[in-house]
Design a protein around this motif. Structure first.
Motif, PDB file in Angstrom:
ATOM      1  N   VAL A   1      17.571  -1.269  19.412  1.00 34.51           N
ATOM      2  CA  VAL A   1      17.058  -1.531  20.758  1.00 34.51           C
ATOM      3  C   VAL A   1      16.150  -2.756  20.786  1.00 34.51           C
ATOM      4  CG1 VAL A   1      15.042  -0.004  20.657  1.00 34.51           C
ATOM      5  CG2 VAL A   1      16.176  -0.413  22.851  1.00 34.51           C
ATOM      6  N   THR A   2      15.435  -3.036  19.714  1.00 34.38           N
ATOM      7  CA  THR A   2      14.568  -4.219  19.657  1.00 34.38           C
ATOM      8  C   THR A   2      15.410  -5.487  19.703  1.00 34.38           C
ATOM      9  OG1 THR A   2      12.929  -2.983  18.410  1.00 34.38           O
ATOM     10  CG2 THR A   2      12.758  -5.373  18.335  1.00 34.38           C
ATOM     11  N   ALA A   3      16.495  -5.525  18.941  1.00 33.05           N
ATOM     12  CA  ALA A   3      17.380  -6.688  18.942  1.00 33.05           C
ATOM     13  C   ALA A   3      18.100  -6.831  20.287  1.00 33.05           C
ATOM     14  CB  ALA A   3      18.386  -6.602  17.802  1.00 33.05           C
ATOM     15  N   LEU A   4      18.455  -5.699  20.904  1.00 26.08           N
ATOM     16  CA  LEU A   4      19.068  -5.757  22.234  1.00 26.08           C
ATOM     17  C   LEU A   4      18.111  -6.387  23.230  1.00 26.08           C
ATOM     18  CD1 LEU A   4      20.841  -2.318  22.705  1.00 26.08           C
ATOM     19  CD2 LEU A   4      21.914  -4.562  22.698  1.00 26.08           C
ATOM     20  N   ALA A   5      16.882  -5.909  23.248  1.00 25.71           N
ATOM     21  CA  ALA A   5      15.886  -6.449  24.174  1.00 25.71           C
ATOM     22  C   ALA A   5      15.647  -7.930  23.916  1.00 25.71           C
ATOM     23  CB  ALA A   5      14.583  -5.662  24.075  1.00 25.71           C
ATOM     24  N   ALA A   6      15.659  -8.335  22.640  1.00 25.09           N
ATOM     25  CA  ALA A   6      15.446  -9.739  22.298  1.00 25.09           C
ATOM     26  C   ALA A   6      16.601 -10.615  22.771  1.00 25.09           C
ATOM     27  CB  ALA A   6      15.249  -9.885  20.793  1.00 25.09           C
ATOM     28  N   ALA A   7      17.804 -10.051  22.872  1.00 19.40           N
ATOM     29  CA  ALA A   7      18.967 -10.811  23.330  1.00 19.40           C
ATOM     30  C   ALA A   7      19.017 -10.923  24.852  1.00 19.40           C
ATOM     31  CB  ALA A   7      20.248 -10.164  22.817  1.00 19.40           C
ATOM     32  N   LEU A   8      18.197 -10.140  25.534  1.00 20.95           N
ATOM     33  CA  LEU A   8      18.171 -10.131  26.997  1.00 20.95           C
ATOM     34  C   LEU A   8      17.073 -11.042  27.542  1.00 20.95           C
ATOM     35  CD1 LEU A   8      18.509  -6.287  27.404  1.00 20.95           C
ATOM     36  CD2 LEU A   8      20.151  -7.952  28.307  1.00 20.95           C
ATOM     37  N   ASP A   9      17.371 -11.702  28.632  1.00 21.50           N
ATOM     38  CA  ASP A   9      16.359 -12.450  29.365  1.00 21.50           C
ATOM     39  C   ASP A   9      15.307 -11.466  29.871  1.00 21.50           C
ATOM     40  OD1 ASP A   9      15.799 -15.186  30.834  1.00 21.50           O
ATOM     41  OD2 ASP A   9      15.533 -13.594  32.331  1.00 21.50           O
ATOM     42  N   VAL A  10      14.068 -11.898  29.928  1.00 25.88           N
ATOM     43  CA  VAL A  10      12.987 -11.016  30.372  1.00 25.88           C
ATOM     44  C   VAL A  10      13.265 -10.429  31.758  1.00 25.88           C
ATOM     45  CG1 VAL A  10      11.530 -12.856  31.346  1.00 25.88           C
ATOM     46  CG2 VAL A  10      10.481 -10.772  30.464  1.00 25.88           C
ATOM     47  N   GLU A  11      14.007 -11.158  32.593  1.00 27.27           N
ATOM     48  CA  GLU A  11      14.327 -10.688  33.949  1.00 27.27           C
ATOM     49  C   GLU A  11      15.778 -10.216  34.059  1.00 27.27           C
ATOM     50  OE1 GLU A  11      13.152 -13.613  36.812  1.00 27.27           O
ATOM     51  OE2 GLU A  11      11.128 -13.717  36.029  1.00 27.27           O
ATOM     52  N   ALA A  12      16.365  -9.807  32.964  1.00 27.61           N
ATOM     53  CA  ALA A  12      17.762  -9.353  32.968  1.00 27.61           C
ATOM     54  C   ALA A  12      17.960  -8.223  33.965  1.00 27.61           C
ATOM     55  CB  ALA A  12      18.159  -8.898  31.563  1.00 27.61           C
ATOM     56  N   ILE A  13      19.189  -8.121  34.443  1.00 27.13           N
ATOM     57  CA  ILE A  13      19.543  -7.069  35.390  1.00 27.13           C
ATOM     58  C   ILE A  13      20.878  -6.457  34.960  1.00 27.13           C
ATOM     59  CG2 ILE A  13      20.654  -8.728  36.940  1.00 27.13           C
ATOM     60  CD1 ILE A  13      19.705  -6.977  39.280  1.00 27.13           C
ATOM     61  N   ALA A  14      20.994  -5.149  35.109  1.00 26.70           N
ATOM     62  CA  ALA A  14      22.253  -4.452  34.819  1.00 26.70           C
ATOM     63  C   ALA A  14      22.637  -3.626  36.035  1.00 26.70           C
ATOM     64  CB  ALA A  14      22.102  -3.550  33.603  1.00 26.70           C
ATOM     65  N   THR A  15      23.901  -3.732  36.412  1.00 30.02           N
ATOM     66  CA  THR A  15      24.432  -2.979  37.533  1.00 30.02           C
ATOM     67  C   THR A  15      25.578  -2.122  37.013  1.00 30.02           C
ATOM     68  OG1 THR A  15      23.874  -4.801  39.016  1.00 30.02           O
ATOM     69  CG2 THR A  15      25.426  -3.166  39.844  1.00 30.02           C
ATOM     70  N   CYS A  16      25.532  -0.827  37.328  1.00 28.93           N
ATOM     71  CA  CYS A  16      26.558   0.116  36.857  1.00 28.93           C
ATOM     72  C   CYS A  16      27.448   0.558  38.004  1.00 28.93           C
ATOM     73  CB  CYS A  16      25.904   1.356  36.244  1.00 28.93           C
ATOM     74  SG  CYS A  16      25.010   1.025  34.730  1.00 28.93           S
TER      75      CYS A  16
ATOM     76  N   ALA B   1      13.453  -4.654  28.720  1.00 29.37           N
ATOM     77  CA  ALA B   1      13.205  -3.363  28.067  1.00 29.37           C
ATOM     78  C   ALA B   1      14.029  -2.246  28.712  1.00 29.37           C
ATOM     79  CB  ALA B   1      11.722  -3.027  28.097  1.00 29.37           C
ATOM     80  N   ASP B   2      14.049  -2.191  30.048  1.00 28.23           N
ATOM     81  CA  ASP B   2      14.786  -1.129  30.734  1.00 28.23           C
ATOM     82  C   ASP B   2      16.298  -1.303  30.590  1.00 28.23           C
ATOM     83  OD1 ASP B   2      12.456   0.132  31.501  1.00 28.23           O
ATOM     84  OD2 ASP B   2      12.420  -0.760  33.502  1.00 28.23           O
ATOM     85  N   VAL B   3      16.775  -2.550  30.648  1.00 28.96           N
ATOM     86  CA  VAL B   3      18.207  -2.795  30.466  1.00 28.96           C
ATOM     87  C   VAL B   3      18.617  -2.426  29.036  1.00 28.96           C
ATOM     88  CG1 VAL B   3      20.007  -4.568  30.401  1.00 28.96           C
ATOM     89  CG2 VAL B   3      18.368  -4.523  32.305  1.00 28.96           C
ATOM     90  N   ALA B   4      17.799  -2.775  28.050  1.00 30.59           N
ATOM     91  CA  ALA B   4      18.104  -2.429  26.657  1.00 30.59           C
ATOM     92  C   ALA B   4      18.200  -0.917  26.490  1.00 30.59           C
ATOM     93  CB  ALA B   4      17.056  -3.014  25.717  1.00 30.59           C
ATOM     94  N   ARG B   5      17.287  -0.170  27.088  1.00 30.25           N
ATOM     95  CA  ARG B   5      17.336   1.299  26.995  1.00 30.25           C
ATOM     96  C   ARG B   5      18.595   1.849  27.665  1.00 30.25           C
ATOM     97  NH1 ARG B   5      11.767   0.686  27.344  1.00 30.25           N
ATOM     98  NH2 ARG B   5      11.707   0.885  29.606  1.00 30.25           N
ATOM     99  N   LEU B   6      18.965   1.279  28.819  1.00 30.31           N
ATOM    100  CA  LEU B   6      20.185   1.707  29.507  1.00 30.31           C
ATOM    101  C   LEU B   6      21.406   1.456  28.631  1.00 30.31           C
ATOM    102  CD1 LEU B   6      21.705   2.640  32.101  1.00 30.31           C
ATOM    103  CD2 LEU B   6      21.798   0.206  32.715  1.00 30.31           C
ATOM    104  N   VAL B   7      21.499   0.266  28.058  1.00 31.00           N
ATOM    105  CA  VAL B   7      22.631  -0.080  27.196  1.00 31.00           C
ATOM    106  C   VAL B   7      22.678   0.838  25.988  1.00 31.00           C
ATOM    107  CG1 VAL B   7      23.568  -1.891  25.702  1.00 31.00           C
ATOM    108  CG2 VAL B   7      22.806  -2.449  28.018  1.00 31.00           C
TER     109      VAL B   7
END
Length: 121
Positions: A21-36, A53-59
């Motif tokens: 999850v740390t590496a996922l969050a690091a690969a995401l822009d701070v303002e990343a957005i995920a739509t399901c 952080a929230d997008v990484a947890r969702l993924v």
């Protein structure tokens, strides 16, 4: 040679396969957005999820660390994206948008009615 988008998506997929999850969050822009899109048939957030952080947890919850599933990098809407399959049946397809070295947006299709064309035979 892979273009930058492909490299970023592959790095994101590798972090997901490792369940990091740390590496996922690091690969995401701070303002990343995920739509399901679960189509009301698969549990998932009804509203977009914001922030690395929230997008990484969702993924992590939806796509990562599933020993019974295979996560692959494939062409989604003409660009590198992700496909998650269980027993050759697609359970998620993810389109990604990137900027520089970060993932800025994810579109996660979970709706079984939209995944039939992604099943392997």
């Amino acid at each position: 040679m892979l273009d930058r988008h492909d490299q970023v998506v592959r790095r994101f997929a590798d972090a997901c396969r490792r369940g990091d999850v740390t590496a996922l969050a690091a690969a995401l822009d701070v303002e990343a957005i995920a739509t399901c899109d679960g189509g009301g048939r698969v549990p998932g957030p009804n509203e977009p999820v914001h922030g690395a952080a929230d997008v990484a947890r969702l993924v992590m919850t939806l796509l990562c660390g599933r020993a019974d599933a295979e996560l692959t990098v494939e062409s989604v809407n003409g660009r590198a994206g992700l496909a998650l399959r269980h027993a050759s049946r697609a359970v998620a397809v993810v389109g990604a948008e990137t900027a520089g070295a970060k993932v800025t947006a994810l579109w996660i299709v979970l709706n079984p009615a939209k995944l039939g064309g992604w099943h392997r035979r």
